[in-house]
Write an enzyme that holds these catalytic residues in place. Structure first.
Site, short mmCIF file in Angstrom:
data_model
loop_
_atom_site.label_atom_id
_atom_site.label_comp_id
_atom_site.label_asym_id
_atom_site.label_seq_id
_atom_site.Cartn_x
_atom_site.Cartn_y
_atom_site.Cartn_z
N HIS A 84 -11.55 -2.39 4.14
CA HIS A 84 -11.42 -2.05 5.56
C HIS A 84 -12.05 -0.70 5.90
CE1 HIS A 84 -8.36 0.05 3.40
NE2 HIS A 84 -8.08 0.79 4.47
N ASP A 85 -12.64 -0.03 4.91
CA ASP A 85 -13.26 1.29 5.13
C ASP A 85 -14.78 1.25 5.01
OD1 ASP A 85 -10.78 2.61 5.40
OD2 ASP A 85 -10.62 2.84 3.22
N ASP A 125 -3.02 4.83 -2.28
CA ASP A 125 -4.04 5.36 -1.36
C ASP A 125 -4.51 6.76 -1.75
OD1 ASP A 125 -5.31 5.08 1.40
OD2 ASP A 125 -4.19 6.94 1.67
N ASP A 141 0.86 -1.18 0.00
CA ASP A 141 0.00 0.00 0.00
C ASP A 141 0.90 1.24 0.00
OD1 ASP A 141 -2.26 1.72 0.50
OD2 ASP A 141 -3.22 0.05 1.54
N GLU A 178 -6.79 4.05 -5.54
CA GLU A 178 -7.99 4.19 -4.72
C GLU A 178 -8.59 5.58 -4.93
OE1 GLU A 178 -9.67 4.36 -0.18
OE2 GLU A 178 -7.99 5.56 -0.85
C1 NOJ Z 1 -7.96 5.38 2.44
C2 NOJ Z 1 -7.66 4.24 3.35
O1 NOJ Z 1 -8.23 3.08 2.82
C3 NOJ Z 1 -8.20 4.61 4.71
O2 NOJ Z 1 -8.20 3.53 5.59
C4 NOJ Z 1 -7.40 5.77 5.22
O3 NOJ Z 1 -7.97 6.22 6.44
C5 NOJ Z 1 -7.38 6.94 4.25
N1 NOJ Z 1 -7.21 6.53 2.88
C6 NOJ Z 1 -6.28 7.90 4.57
O4 NOJ Z 1 -5.04 7.36 4.21
#
Ligand code: NOJ
Length: 539
Positions: free
Chosen positions: A331-332, A206, A104, A270
């Site tokens: 995970h979000d 990310d 990542d 992402e």
């Molecule tokens: C996306 C990530 O998936 C998330 O978990 C994170 O809090 C934010 N970006 C900030 O890096």
């Protein structure tokens, strides 16, 4: 497998990716937090599941304000997860097992404890001052713009020592890097090289849509459609604070680095964006991400007509040669079982693994893990402190491996609670049960591996009615029909060109020979059937 030869240079097209959230995968050193050695010891699970590559959420040195998404050294492993030796051992063993490893990359921001930021905030004249986004207050002393942090509140924090604000798209402990500064660009591209040189197969990148903000500091307009169901940051439309045109130049530079390696390394971006804006992340003439993550299955209403329209819109929007991808969760976001229920989650699994495009499975999805209610005193995600409804702890709880203490995840109470039903609901039990979610995932992945039609074939919609979604995947003469009954009643397939042979059903009750005689689906059943080659149908 023969069809792989065709796509030798693009391994990620036919592959199934699996996301590991390392804090919650497997603890081996008894601190209640997962580690790299834990991943290594669990590689057999991934091999028997049949996935091809793992993406591991950040494992770099970090104060863990955002659990690794706040990096204080991009070239070091955080001691919570182990050592560089542990990493090399894991990488080597994964490769020997035929698994690719994707890390990542967090280019948008560092931790405020990164030496770069410590220097940057030391004084206005520091050489690294411009490595971050520093601006003066407005005339009234307020923040330079109205931009909001993703986690709620102003995206600017005032620094008393130097009398300026710094910008952070996320927590104030995650200051944004200034990608308009060439030294930042060079330093961050070197980070990619560092890991590619070690043998890493790719990166998930990310928060890429946050990389740039409007240079002229224009305020974001108010979002007239905001409602309580949306996170606080979406009160504004963010047309000036995200998805700025400069981002594509930066992505092309990242791609330039990845391209220079033998077996070009994979870059997945992402960006939570509408389809038409997401497409720009493939880059001009595919000079951008190989796979800009497509999160639309998470947010689209779970109805056949809506899903069919989504697939259609997405497929039509893809640039020439652009390869699709799909995910059900991460995970979000709340887990798919919690959003749709256990029966529909089986349909969702079949959808994910039979659509055209690279699928990514989030750890635990393969055993049907649900969100775990986290009591107030155990909340760890700082987003939850600002906006409780959007806290991400429930989807990050420990993997449920077996019926032993703490689900076999750890020898001590883990950092987040384990699901209450882990004794009945775990990998080991499901492994031995042919009707389990795990068995379904294994069968679907194995079928995808066998069937070029599923891995790389074409997609054609066959039926989208109130309860039924059906489509055909085809590669050469090979034609497969996927039919998904979202409804709670028996459903006839409107058009089925016989003969068709049932290959797989999500319904453990289904008799394998029952399908040829009655092209009818059980309530909430999904099937994959083999269709006769085209010539037979024509006659
Ligand atoms: C996306 C990530 O998936 C998330 O978990 C994170 O809090 C934010 N970006 C900030 O890096």
């Amino acid at each position: 497998m023969p069809y792989r030869d065709v796509h030798e240079t693009a391994w990620w097209r036919a592959d199934v990716l699996y996301q590991i959230y390392p804090r919650s995968f497997q603890d081996t050193n008894g601190d209640g937090i997962g580690d790299l050695e834990g991943i290594r010891r669990r590689l057999d699970h991934l091999v028997s599941l049949g996935v091809d590559a793992v993406w591991i959420s950040p494992i770099f040195a970090s104060p863990m304000a955002d659990f690794g998404y706040d990096v204080s050294d991009y070239r070091a492993i955080d001691p919570i997860f182990g050592t560089m030796e542990d990493f090399d051992r894991l990488l080597d063993e994964a490769h020997r097992n035929g698994l690719k490893v994707i890390l990542d990359y967090v280019p948008n921001h560092t931790s405020d404890e990164h030496p770069w930021f410590i220097e940057s905030r030391a004084s206005r004249r520091n050489a690294k001052r411009d490595w971050y986004v520093w601006r003066d207050a407005r005339a009234d002393g307020g923040p330079p713009t109205n931009w909001q942090s993703e986690f709620g509140g102003s995206a600017w924090t005032f620094d008393d020592a130097t009398g300026q604000f710094y910008y952070h798209a996320y927590l104030s402990k995650q200051p944004d890097l200034n990608w308009r500064n060439p030294e930042v660009v060079a330093a961050m591209l070197d980070v990619l090289r560092f890991w590619f040189d070690r043998g890493v197969d790719g990166f998930r990148v990310d928060a890429i849509h946050h990389l740039f903000e409007d240079e002229n500091l224009r305020d974001d307009p108010v979002n007239p459609e905001w409602h309580e169901g949306l996170p606080p940051a979406q009160r504004l439309l963010r047309s000036n604070s995200m998805d700025q045109p400069e981002v594509h130049g930066a992505i092309a530079l990242m791609r330039g680095v990845a391209t220079c390696y033998v077996n070009e390394r994979l870059l997945i971006g992402e960006a939570y964006l509408p389809i038409e804006r997401l497409m720009a992340y493939y880059g001009i003439e595919l000079s951008g991400f190989h796979l800009p993550f497509n999160f639309h299955l998470i947010s689209t209403p779970w109805q056949p007509k809506c899903i069919a329209a989504l697939v259609d819109d997405y497929e039509r929007a893809l640039p020439p040669g652009g390869w699709p991808n799909w995910v059900l969760g991460n995970h979000d976001r709340p887990r798919v079982v919690t959003r749709l229920g256990p029966r529909q989650a089986r349909i969702a699994a079949m959808l994910l693994l039979t659509l055209r495009g690279t699928p990514t499975i989030y750890q635990g999805e393969e055993i049907g893990m649900a969100d775990v209610p986290v009591p107030h005193n155990r909340i760890r995600d700082r987003f939850a402190f600002n906006a409780p409804a959007f806290g991400r702890d429930p989807e990050r709880t420990p993997m449920q491996w077996d019926a032993s203490a703490y689900a076999g995840f750890s020898s001590v109470e883990p950092w987040l609670p384990v699901a209450a039903d882990f004794r009945e609901h775990n990998m080991t039990i499901q492994s031995a049960d042919p009707s389990s979610m795990l068995s379904l995932y294994r069968s679907l992945i194995a079928m995808r591996r066998r069937e070029a039609a599923l891995a790389i074939g074409s997609y054609t919609l066959v039926q989208a009615s109130e309860h039924m979604l059906a489509y055909e995947r085809r590669h050469g003469e090979r034609r497969l029909l996927i039919a998904l009954n979202f409804g709670e009643r028996f459903e006839e397939l409107e058009s089925l060109s016989p003969p068709a042979k049932l290959l797989l059903s999500t319904d453990p009750e289904r008799q394998t020979d029952g399908f040829a005689h009655a092209p009818r689906l059980n309530p909430q059943e999904g099937i994959v059937a083999e269709l006769a080659p085209p010539e037979v149908v024509v006659r």
